[in-house]
Design a protein around this motif. Structure first.
Motif, PDB file in Angstrom:
ATOM      1  N   VAL A 112       0.837  -1.201   0.000  1.00 13.16           N
ATOM      2  CA  VAL A 112       0.000   0.000   0.000  1.00 13.16           C
ATOM      3  C   VAL A 112       0.871   1.249   0.000  1.00 13.16           C
ATOM      4  O   VAL A 112       1.990   1.261   0.530  1.00 13.16           O
ATOM      5  CB  VAL A 112      -0.951   0.018   1.219  1.00 13.16           C
ATOM      6  N   ASP A 113       0.351   2.289  -0.597  1.00 18.84           N
ATOM      7  CA  ASP A 113       0.990   3.603  -0.527  1.00 18.84           C
ATOM      8  C   ASP A 113       1.258   3.944   0.937  1.00 18.84           C
ATOM      9  O   ASP A 113       0.399   3.711   1.804  1.00 18.84           O
ATOM     10  CB  ASP A 113       0.055   4.638  -1.175  1.00 18.84           C
ATOM     11  N   ARG A 114       2.433   4.497   1.218  1.00 17.86           N
ATOM     12  CA  ARG A 114       2.798   4.727   2.625  1.00 17.86           C
ATOM     13  C   ARG A 114       1.939   5.795   3.299  1.00 17.86           C
ATOM     14  O   ARG A 114       2.014   5.965   4.518  1.00 17.86           O
ATOM     15  CB  ARG A 114       4.280   5.094   2.728  1.00 17.86           C
ATOM     16  N   ARG A 115       1.091   6.481   2.544  1.00 21.91           N
ATOM     17  CA  ARG A 115       0.148   7.426   3.152  1.00 21.91           C
ATOM     18  C   ARG A 115      -1.091   6.715   3.689  1.00 21.91           C
ATOM     19  O   ARG A 115      -1.907   7.329   4.384  1.00 21.91           O
ATOM     20  CB  ARG A 115      -0.265   8.482   2.121  1.00 21.91           C
ATOM     21  N   ILE A 116      -1.245   5.435   3.366  1.00 19.53           N
ATOM     22  CA  ILE A 116      -2.387   4.647   3.822  1.00 19.53           C
ATOM     23  C   ILE A 116      -2.018   3.966   5.139  1.00 19.53           C
ATOM     24  O   ILE A 116      -0.947   3.377   5.264  1.00 19.53           O
ATOM     25  CB  ILE A 116      -2.765   3.592   2.765  1.00 19.53           C
ATOM     26  N   ALA A 117      -2.913   4.028   6.116  1.00 21.39           N
ATOM     27  CA  ALA A 117      -2.675   3.386   7.414  1.00 21.39           C
ATOM     28  C   ALA A 117      -3.223   1.963   7.388  1.00 21.39           C
ATOM     29  O   ALA A 117      -4.362   1.739   6.973  1.00 21.39           O
ATOM     30  CB  ALA A 117      -3.341   4.184   8.528  1.00 21.39           C
ATOM     31  N   VAL A 118      -2.400   1.006   7.806  1.00 23.63           N
ATOM     32  CA  VAL A 118      -2.817  -0.391   7.883  1.00 23.63           C
ATOM     33  C   VAL A 118      -3.280  -0.670   9.307  1.00 23.63           C
ATOM     34  O   VAL A 118      -2.515  -0.518  10.260  1.00 23.63           O
ATOM     35  CB  VAL A 118      -1.661  -1.333   7.506  1.00 23.63           C
ATOM     36  N   HIS A 119      -4.527  -1.098   9.462  1.00 19.33           N
ATOM     37  CA  HIS A 119      -5.082  -1.343  10.798  1.00 19.33           C
ATOM     38  C   HIS A 119      -5.084  -2.820  11.169  1.00 19.33           C
ATOM     39  O   HIS A 119      -5.022  -3.152  12.355  1.00 19.33           O
ATOM     40  CB  HIS A 119      -6.501  -0.771  10.891  1.00 19.33           C
ATOM     41  N   ALA A 120      -5.177  -3.703  10.210  1.00 23.67           N
ATOM     42  CA  ALA A 120      -5.195  -5.128  10.525  1.00 23.67           C
ATOM     43  C   ALA A 120      -4.860  -5.935   9.286  1.00 23.67           C
ATOM     44  O   ALA A 120      -5.182  -5.524   8.166  1.00 23.67           O
ATOM     45  CB  ALA A 120      -6.562  -5.553  11.071  1.00 23.67           C
ATOM     46  N   VAL A 121      -4.216  -7.066   9.509  1.00 20.52           N
ATOM     47  CA  VAL A 121      -3.927  -8.027   8.437  1.00 20.52           C
ATOM     48  C   VAL A 121      -4.180  -9.417   8.999  1.00 20.52           C
ATOM     49  O   VAL A 121      -3.806  -9.719  10.144  1.00 20.52           O
ATOM     50  CB  VAL A 121      -2.475  -7.911   7.938  1.00 20.52           C
ATOM     51  N   ALA A 122      -4.804 -10.260   8.197  1.00 21.18           N
ATOM     52  CA  ALA A 122      -5.052 -11.646   8.599  1.00 21.18           C
ATOM     53  C   ALA A 122      -4.752 -12.559   7.416  1.00 21.18           C
ATOM     54  O   ALA A 122      -5.096 -12.233   6.275  1.00 21.18           O
ATOM     55  CB  ALA A 122      -6.490 -11.832   9.060  1.00 21.18           C
ATOM     56  N   VAL A 123      -4.095 -13.678   7.687  1.00 21.22           N
ATOM     57  CA  VAL A 123      -3.796 -14.678   6.665  1.00 21.22           C
ATOM     58  C   VAL A 123      -4.748 -15.846   6.885  1.00 21.22           C
ATOM     59  O   VAL A 123      -4.800 -16.407   7.983  1.00 21.22           O
ATOM     60  CB  VAL A 123      -2.325 -15.130   6.755  1.00 21.22           C
ATOM     61  N   ARG A 124      -5.499 -16.202   5.845  1.00 17.42           N
ATOM     62  CA  ARG A 124      -6.546 -17.203   5.977  1.00 17.42           C
ATOM     63  C   ARG A 124      -6.357 -18.333   4.955  1.00 17.42           C
ATOM     64  O   ARG A 124      -6.087 -18.067   3.779  1.00 17.42           O
ATOM     65  CB  ARG A 124      -7.919 -16.567   5.754  1.00 17.42           C
ATOM     66  N   PRO A 125      -6.523 -19.599   5.374  1.00 20.63           N
ATOM     67  CA  PRO A 125      -6.426 -20.705   4.413  1.00 20.63           C
ATOM     68  C   PRO A 125      -7.595 -20.717   3.448  1.00 20.63           C
ATOM     69  O   PRO A 125      -8.716 -20.330   3.805  1.00 20.63           O
ATOM     70  CB  PRO A 125      -6.439 -21.946   5.315  1.00 20.63           C
ATOM     71  N   VAL A 126      -7.321 -21.161   2.224  1.00 27.38           N
ATOM     72  CA  VAL A 126      -8.364 -21.377   1.221  1.00 27.38           C
ATOM     73  C   VAL A 126      -8.217 -22.815   0.746  1.00 27.38           C
ATOM     74  O   VAL A 126      -7.264 -23.133   0.021  1.00 27.38           O
ATOM     75  CB  VAL A 126      -8.223 -20.400   0.032  1.00 27.38           C
ATOM     76  N   PRO A 127      -9.093 -23.714   1.173  1.00 21.32           N
ATOM     77  CA  PRO A 127      -8.965 -25.115   0.768  1.00 21.32           C
ATOM     78  C   PRO A 127      -8.862 -25.254  -0.752  1.00 21.32           C
ATOM     79  O   PRO A 127      -9.537 -24.542  -1.500  1.00 21.32           O
ATOM     80  CB  PRO A 127     -10.262 -25.745   1.299  1.00 21.32           C
ATOM     81  N   GLY A 128      -7.995 -26.163  -1.188  1.00 22.23           N
ATOM     82  CA  GLY A 128      -7.812 -26.384  -2.608  1.00 22.23           C
ATOM     83  C   GLY A 128      -6.690 -25.583  -3.220  1.00 22.23           C
ATOM     84  O   GLY A 128      -6.252 -25.860  -4.343  1.00 22.23           O
ATOM     85  N   SER A 129      -6.198 -24.579  -2.515  1.00 26.78           N
ATOM     86  CA  SER A 129      -5.091 -23.763  -3.010  1.00 26.78           C
ATOM     87  C   SER A 129      -3.870 -23.962  -2.123  1.00 26.78           C
ATOM     88  O   SER A 129      -3.990 -24.186  -0.916  1.00 26.78           O
ATOM     89  CB  SER A 129      -5.468 -22.278  -3.022  1.00 26.78           C
ATOM     90  N   ASP A 130      -2.688 -23.876  -2.721  1.00 20.44           N
ATOM     91  CA  ASP A 130      -1.456 -23.958  -1.937  1.00 20.44           C
ATOM     92  C   ASP A 130      -1.067 -22.599  -1.366  1.00 20.44           C
ATOM     93  O   ASP A 130      -0.074 -22.484  -0.651  1.00 20.44           O
ATOM     94  CB  ASP A 130      -0.312 -24.527  -2.785  1.00 20.44           C
ATOM     95  N   HIS A 131      -1.834 -21.572  -1.694  1.00 15.56           N
ATOM     96  CA  HIS A 131      -1.619 -20.233  -1.137  1.00 15.56           C
ATOM     97  C   HIS A 131      -2.690 -19.933  -0.100  1.00 15.56           C
ATOM     98  O   HIS A 131      -3.801 -20.449  -0.171  1.00 15.56           O
ATOM     99  CB  HIS A 131      -1.698 -19.163  -2.232  1.00 15.56           C
TER     100      HIS A 131
END
Length: 329
Positions: free
Chosen positions: A298-317
């Motif tokens: 994100v542009d450094r002027r944008i504030a990041v409030h939360a990030v979450a990594v979630r599994p997606v069945p069927g994908s290796d990502h």
């Protein structure tokens, strides 16, 4: 009775010294490649595992201290400090810019040539109240399934390029998309990148692109990988806001991605202290420890409030969700 003579002190000291240098050398070589960004050929893949090497780096120092080897201990301390110094900050939140505009919730997911569970993806969109969805390895079948499962009602605006196999890309949004299009990478697989500009109510326009540079899965692909990363649009600190979200096939330890960040982007996961959470692997059952190659930049002027990594069945990502606070319009 005959007894074995003890080893001379000088010989024991030499063995201990060489043992310490043997333990220190791998980390020293790794740091010499990673810090100046000298990864080439097969080292590109290796550098992705730098966080694991950094976690191991204090062990040679402890060994050298235990055996009282001064010079190996000094070098081991420098190596450990260098590697931990570039990796550890990803587990620590950074100060946020003073953004007071509307919230933008973004989700990115690699669908593994359409094999990902589309119902699970739509459930993630609902659960996180996603405003913008970026997808890679997006197929016509996945596009049809997503709409059948209700994505058309949740995110009615789209810029899509579904393709059979892995080249496809898509961008869905709750708000209208203007200036949309598809950009083609030059890598061996010809990955595409859908893009467009969304304008949340009361907020500034934000150009969002579903990023997918080539993967350095073989030595003959490393050149394409580097070219595709170099061709990613830089941030524009004095102009409009930009967000790149997707499967970058690169970690924060790869020099081309760091160069892209230096144009004015911030890695969202890094900004909130979850930058060490793996998003890819193990792949195809191979015992490969997870690495972090999916990002929301994100542009450094944008504030990041939360990030979450979630599994997606069927994908290796794993999907990456980011809650962003935009500057005022």
């Amino acid at each position: 009775m005959r007894t074995r003579a003890a080893s001379p002190p000088g010989r024991r000291d030499r063995v201990r010294t060489w043992l310490c240098w043997l333990a220190v050398t791998p980390g020293l070589v790794w740091a010499a490649v990673r810090l100046p960004g000298l990864e080439r050929g097969p080292l590109v893949q290796a550098v992705a595992f730098t966080p694991y090497v950094a976690a191991w780096a204090p062990a040679p120092l402890l060994l050298a201290l235990a055996l009282r080897r001064r010079w190996p201990a000094a070098v081991a301390a420098l190596v450990a400090a260098a590697l931990l110094g570039v990796v550890a900050p990803r587990a620590l939140p950074s100060p946020r810019p003073p953004a007071t505009g509307p919230t933008l919730r973004l989700l990115t997911a690699n669908l593994l040539a359409g094999a990902a569970d589309t119902r699970a993806l739509v459930d993630l969109v609902r659960a996180h109240r996603v405003d913008v969805l970026a997808v890679q390895e997006f197929t016509p079948r996945a596009a049809a399934e997503l709409d059948q499962l209700g994505l058309a009602a949740l995110l009615p605006h789209r810029q899509l390029n579904p393709q059979v196999g892995t080249p496809g890309s898509g961008l869905y949004a709750r708000f209208p998309i203007s200036g949309g299009g598809v950009r083609l990478n030059r890598g061996g697989w010809g990955f595409s990148q859908a893009y467009g500009t969304v304008t949340p109510p009361g907020g500034p326009p934000v150009r969002v692109e579903s990023a997918h540079p080539a993967a350095p899965y073989a030595i003959d692909q490393v050149g394409y990988w580097r070219t595709d990363l170099t061709a990613q649009l830089p941030a524009t600190p004095d102009a409009g806001l930009r967000v790149l979200a997707g499967d970058f096939n690169a970690t924060l330890d790869h020099a081309p991605l760091r160069a892209l960040l230096a144009t004015g982007y911030v890695d969202a996961a890094d900004a909130v202290g979850v930058g060490l959470v793996g998003t890819w692997g193990p792949y195809d059952g191979d015992p490969i420890p997870p690495v972090t190659i999916d990002h929301v930049l994100v542009d450094r002027r944008i504030a990041v409030h939360a990030v979450a990594v979630r599994p997606v069945p069927g994908s290796d990502h794993r999907a990456v969700f980011a809650e962003l606070r935009l500057p005022t319009a």
